[in-house]
Design an enzyme around this catalytic site. Structure first.
Site, PDB file in Angstrom:
ATOM      1  CG  HIS A  31      -1.805   1.154   1.369  1.00 22.13           C
ATOM      2  ND1 HIS A  31      -3.158   1.078   1.118  1.00 22.13           N
ATOM      3  CD2 HIS A  31      -1.571   2.452   1.733  1.00 22.13           C
ATOM      4  CE1 HIS A  31      -3.703   2.271   1.305  1.00 22.13           C
ATOM      5  NE2 HIS A  31      -2.756   3.123   1.684  1.00 22.13           N
ATOM      6  CD  GLU A  32       1.554   3.776   3.581  1.00 22.95           C
ATOM      7  OE1 GLU A  32       1.919   4.809   2.980  1.00 22.95           O
ATOM      8  OE2 GLU A  32       0.464   3.690   4.161  1.00 22.95           O
ATOM      9  CG  HIS A  39       0.226   5.865  -0.934  1.00 25.02           C
ATOM     10  ND1 HIS A  39      -0.856   6.296  -1.677  1.00 25.02           N
ATOM     11  CD2 HIS A  39      -0.303   5.355   0.219  1.00 25.02           C
ATOM     12  CE1 HIS A  39      -1.967   6.047  -1.020  1.00 25.02           C
ATOM     13  NE2 HIS A  39      -1.661   5.478   0.137  1.00 25.02           N
TER      14      HIS A  39
END
Length: 215
Positions: A23-24, A27
């Site tokens: 997820h990170e 980003h």
């Protein structure tokens, strides 16, 4: 009680680490591709969980059902198209969780079809880990798409006021307090304010059925 907690940790930790890390990472990766090298300078374009995991946040996820990772910083002034790129960066993380959940669902169904009656403890453990990974990542997707700051979904709604720092900071501050209050109420009572669980079960069970597995 200790044995239960240990078993729960073993079954959920892989899905949590994979979900938060990718997820990170997404980003950071999308921000870098959009022209901002802030995340690269901070060492966030990596699959190393230690660069993304917040120890307190992950403990909250394990024991309270909600938590957080280290947020990825980006400089809007460096983005080639700030309005568009801010939204792309925001949805990149939840999109990663969707991909993980779908791929893991396919692997789970393929494995369960090849082992309809698992005889080994290792196979049973793997299946349970995969099943937890599926629902954890659907949970991360649904939770992060809620349009309340500081969650990713809020960037899709409040990006128009980012050029007004004072207003944006107020929205961010009070939104964060409101979100924490809602989660605290839900964790301590039987009151459902955000129907996250219903959405997660709908998506998780729906995709598993699509691949041929009925729960």
């Amino acid at each position: 009680m200790e044995q239960f907690d240990l078993q729960r940790l073993v079954l959920t930790l892989p899905g949590i680490l994979i979900g938060l890390t990718l997820h990170e990472f997404m980003h950071a990766y999308v921000a870098d591709k959009c022209g901002d090298d802030t995340a690269r300078e901070h060492g966030r374009i990596t699959f190393n969980p230690l660069k993304h995991i917040d120890p307190i946040g992950i403990l909250f996820i394990i024991f309270a059902g909600f938590g957080w990772a280290k947020p990825v910083s980006f400089n809007e002034e460096k983005l080639r198209n700030p309005k568009r790129d801010t939204m792309l960066i925001a949805v990149a993380g939840p999109f990663a969780n969707v991909v993980i959940a779908i791929v893991t669902s396919a692997v789970f169904v393929a494995l369960i079809n090849s082992h309809p009656s698992p005889e080994s403890e290792s196979t049973t453990l793997l299946l349970n880990c995969l099943l937890n990974c599926i629902f954890i990542n659907w949970g991360l997707f649904v939770f992060n798409m809620i349009p309340i700051p500081p969650l990713d979904g809020s960037h899709l709604i409040f990006h128009t006021v980012r050029h007004r720092p004072e207003l944006y900071q107020k929205i961010y501050r009070y939104g964060t307090l409101a979100l924490f209050g809602i989660l605290l109420i839900e964790s301590r009572t039987n009151i459902t304010i955000l129907p996250i669980g219903y959405a997660v079960n709908f998506l998780g069970e729906g995709v598993l059925k699509f691949f041929g597995y009925g729960m």
